[in-house]
Design an enzyme around this catalytic site. Structure first.
Site, PDB file in Angstrom:
ATOM      1  N   ASP A   1      -2.233   6.878   2.920  1.00 12.85           N
ATOM      2  CA  ASP A   1      -1.721   7.867   1.965  1.00 12.85           C
ATOM      3  C   ASP A   1      -0.540   7.349   1.152  1.00 12.85           C
ATOM      4  O   ASP A   1      -0.040   8.045   0.266  1.00 12.85           O
ATOM      5  CB  ASP A   1      -1.328   9.162   2.701  1.00 12.85           C
ATOM      6  CG  ASP A   1      -0.252   8.926   3.757  1.00 12.85           C
ATOM      7  OD1 ASP A   1       0.238   7.778   3.871  1.00 12.85           O
ATOM      8  OD2 ASP A   1       0.093   9.886   4.470  1.00 12.85           O
ATOM      9  N   GLY A   2      -0.078   6.138   1.462  1.00 14.99           N
ATOM     10  CA  GLY A   2       1.043   5.567   0.707  1.00 14.99           C
ATOM     11  C   GLY A   2       2.392   6.184   1.043  1.00 14.99           C
ATOM     12  O   GLY A   2       3.390   5.882   0.392  1.00 14.99           O
TER      13      GLY A   2
ATOM     14  N   ARG B   1       6.004 -13.189   0.989  1.00 14.03           N
ATOM     15  CA  ARG B   1       5.660 -13.374   2.399  1.00 14.03           C
ATOM     16  C   ARG B   1       4.758 -14.593   2.548  1.00 14.03           C
ATOM     17  O   ARG B   1       4.165 -15.051   1.560  1.00 14.03           O
ATOM     18  CB  ARG B   1       4.889 -12.129   2.892  1.00 14.03           C
ATOM     19  CG  ARG B   1       5.637 -10.834   2.632  1.00 14.03           C
ATOM     20  CD  ARG B   1       4.674  -9.703   2.253  1.00 14.03           C
ATOM     21  NE  ARG B   1       5.394  -8.534   1.732  1.00 14.03           N
ATOM     22  CZ  ARG B   1       5.870  -7.559   2.488  1.00 14.03           C
ATOM     23  NH1 ARG B   1       5.662  -7.561   3.777  1.00 14.03           N
ATOM     24  NH2 ARG B   1       6.542  -6.565   1.948  1.00 14.03           N
TER      25      ARG B   1
ATOM     26  N   ASP C   1       1.994 -11.363   7.081  1.00 18.89           N
ATOM     27  CA  ASP C   1       2.433 -10.523   5.966  1.00 18.89           C
ATOM     28  C   ASP C   1       3.822  -9.928   6.233  1.00 18.89           C
ATOM     29  O   ASP C   1       4.415  -9.344   5.329  1.00 18.89           O
ATOM     30  CB  ASP C   1       1.422  -9.407   5.674  1.00 18.89           C
ATOM     31  CG  ASP C   1       1.140  -8.554   6.887  1.00 18.89           C
ATOM     32  OD1 ASP C   1       0.765  -9.110   7.938  1.00 18.89           O
ATOM     33  OD2 ASP C   1       1.296  -7.321   6.809  1.00 18.89           O
ATOM     34  N   ASN C   2       4.325 -10.083   7.449  1.00 13.78           N
ATOM     35  CA  ASN C   2       5.671  -9.607   7.769  1.00 13.78           C
ATOM     36  C   ASN C   2       6.632 -10.773   7.973  1.00 13.78           C
ATOM     37  O   ASN C   2       7.662 -10.618   8.624  1.00 13.78           O
ATOM     38  CB  ASN C   2       5.639  -8.730   9.025  1.00 13.78           C
ATOM     39  CG  ASN C   2       4.834  -7.450   8.808  1.00 13.78           C
ATOM     40  OD1 ASN C   2       4.644  -7.010   7.666  1.00 13.78           O
ATOM     41  ND2 ASN C   2       4.354  -6.856   9.881  1.00 13.78           N
TER      42      ASN C   2
ATOM     43  N   GLY D   1       0.817  -1.223   0.000  1.00 16.92           N
ATOM     44  CA  GLY D   1       0.000   0.000   0.000  1.00 16.92           C
ATOM     45  C   GLY D   1       0.842   1.260   0.000  1.00 16.92           C
ATOM     46  O   GLY D   1       0.340   2.359  -0.208  1.00 16.92           O
TER      47      GLY D   1
END
Ligand code: AMP
Ligand code: MG
Length: 487
Positions: A122-123, A181, A253-254, A89
């Protein structure tokens, strides 16, 4: 502009693996720090990286020839709850480079603007988290822990809004063995897209565990992948724990399939030893505490195993049996690696009973002794030094004296034990209060503490009086109890 020898393979995978996305343009990029050694290993000219064109690339304003910018798709369990669609993201993979050792590396910009996976975000990245990841990932690399690396940090000239107010925007250039991942597998498994899981597994095997390709049977190949990832996670967590490191956000995801440490958020090295030590303000349950990391790694690789079930055997009973057998190996595997690392830290031989290690760790936990300094002073005693400095760390002397005499009886000849002790016990670690001070100084416009800390951490096993202040635990008013996720 020099030629950057991109050689991209992820961009050749099916379109549902990613979204093609260029980084956002930013108003005024400025270089904070470049990692010249890492640049050289990637065949990138460090002087060029620091030039206006190089900095423009690091800030996403200039797309180099050969780059194929994309945001990767992935899912993940965050604090136990499943999100079927996370993805990059706020990060963009520029492409891949084969380094001087022949290893394929991802080049990724972090904080590069919105992507189709940004959801409400907001990326962007704020300066603090960028500096934190730079410091921590390079510290881990110097300690010998498998990790993603920091190629560069730049400011963007933007102001971004976070919970604690407006902050300077920054970008981080990350180098990784890959960004695959556990959550990448979960993304396709959740869609019941077994063919995509197979393609991803084949890709991961070829990239990270090519030795598996020697085995003939296809189902055996995916079992071997699971086995390799289980072993890599067991080794990684044992290594973290031996250094007092707490990852802080061990979500699926990590968790990198390569076995590298990835996604440095609210992570920290412990000062005073406390097995239930947690640093993230959002980890209220202690899920990711120092002493719980092996359990969580096992939980995470179990989630990976679930995604691989259809590849392990056509019959689901058989597949489950294969997966369970491989997962059952985790505890012993981890235990062996953990004990081996702690034996080295304590200067004990392979035959020394585990009990002296357990008692030693309980002792330093009971008396809240600084983890890193304890092992350093114990190394000093092994080297023939006076045990007074070590003894002074304990308020209740009697249990310490009892333990020390047991240790003296058990420890082998110091000349044998010392090299292993020195190699297992760093002198300088990225202490959280120093990381915070470096970040706060940078917010005030002074990058000198950040550079000084990063330089010192590049050589963590060396004794050097000039940086003695960086070796010490925090004073009560310097202490930082939580690292906020304010990314
Ligand atoms: P992390 O905290 O880095 O593990 O990120 C968890 C998820 O949130 C990932 O999908 C990130 O891409 C996403 N994310 C985190 N911060 C932002 C942000 N500022 N803008 C968009 N997405 C974000
Ligand atoms: Mg993440």
């Amino acid at each position: 502009m020099p030629d950057i020898p991109f050689d991209n393979t992820y961009a050749r995978l099916p379109e549902q693996f990613f979204a093609r996305q260029e980084p956002a343009r930013v108003p005024q990029p400025q270089c904070i720090r470049i990692n010249p050694g890492l640049a050289a290993s990637l065949g990138i000219d460090a002087d060029w990286l620091a030039s206006p064109d190089g900095v423009a690339m690091l800030a996403g304003n200039l797309i180099p020839d050969g780059a194929e910018p994309l945001a990767q798709a992935y899912a993940g369990h965050q604090f136990g709850g499943f999100s079927p669609r996370l993805g990059d993201g706020r990060a963009i993979l520029l492409g891949e480079l084969v380094d001087t050792a022949g290893v394929r590396r991802d080049l990724q910009l972090k904080g590069s603007g919105r992507t189709p996976f940004s959801r409400g975000g907001d990326g962007k990245a704020a300066l603090g988290p960028v500096l934190r990841e730079y410091i921590l990932s390079e510290a881990m690399a110097a300690l010998g822990v498998p990790t993603t690396r920091a190629l560069a940090a730049v400011t963007t000239g933007e102001t971004i809004l976070r919970q604690d107010g407006p902050l300077p925007g920054a970008m981080f250039t990350r180098v990784a063995a890959s960004h695959i991942r556990v959550g990448t597998f979960q993304y396709f498994a959740a869609q019941r897209d077994t063919e995509a899981v197979r393609q991803l597994a084949d890709y991961a095997i070829a990239r990270h565990y090519p030795q598996i390709l020697d085995s003939k049977d296809a189902s055996c190949r995916y079992a071997a992948l699971l086995k390799s990832v289980v072993a890599a996670q067991a080794e990684l967590v044992a290594h973290w724990m031996s250094l007092g490191f707490i990852h802080g956000v061990m979500n699926t995801d990590n968790t990198a399939i390569s076995g590298e440490t990835i996604d440095y958020g609210p992570c920290a090295f412990m000062d005073a030893f406390h097995p239930q030590c947690v640093f993230s303000s959002i980890d209220v349950q202690g899920r990711y505490a120092w002493g719980n990391q092996a359990n969580i790694a096992h939980w995470n690789v179990t989630r990976l195993a679930e995604t691989l079930l259809p590849l392990l055997d056509e019959k689901s009973d058989n597949a489950t049996r294969i997966a369970e057998a491989l997962l059952a190996g985790f505890s012993d595997d981890f235990g062996t690696r953990y004990m081996s690392r702690f034996r080295a830290k304590f200067g004990l031989g392979e035959s020394a009973p585990g009990e002296i290690i357990q008692r030693g760790l309980s002792l330093i936990a009971d008396q809240q002794v600084d983890f890193t300094l304890f092992f350093r002073h114990l190394t000093g005693v092994a080297a023939g030094g006076n045990p007074e400095t070590l003894a002074a760390m304990f308020t209740d002397k009697a249990p310490f004296e009892a333990w020390l005499s047991q240790w003296r009886e058990t420890a082998p000849d110091p000349t044998q034990a010392l090299p292993a002790m020195r190699a297992a016990n760093p002198v300088v670690i990225a202490r959280n209060h120093r990381v915070e001070q470096a970040i706060q100084a940078a917010y005030a416009g002074d990058y000198a503490p950040f550079h000084r800390l990063t330089d010192a951490l590049a050589d963590p096993y060396a004794e050097d009086e000039k940086r003695a202040d960086l070796e010490l635990p925090p004073t009560p008013d310097e202490m930082v109890h939580e690292t906020f996720c304010g990314t």
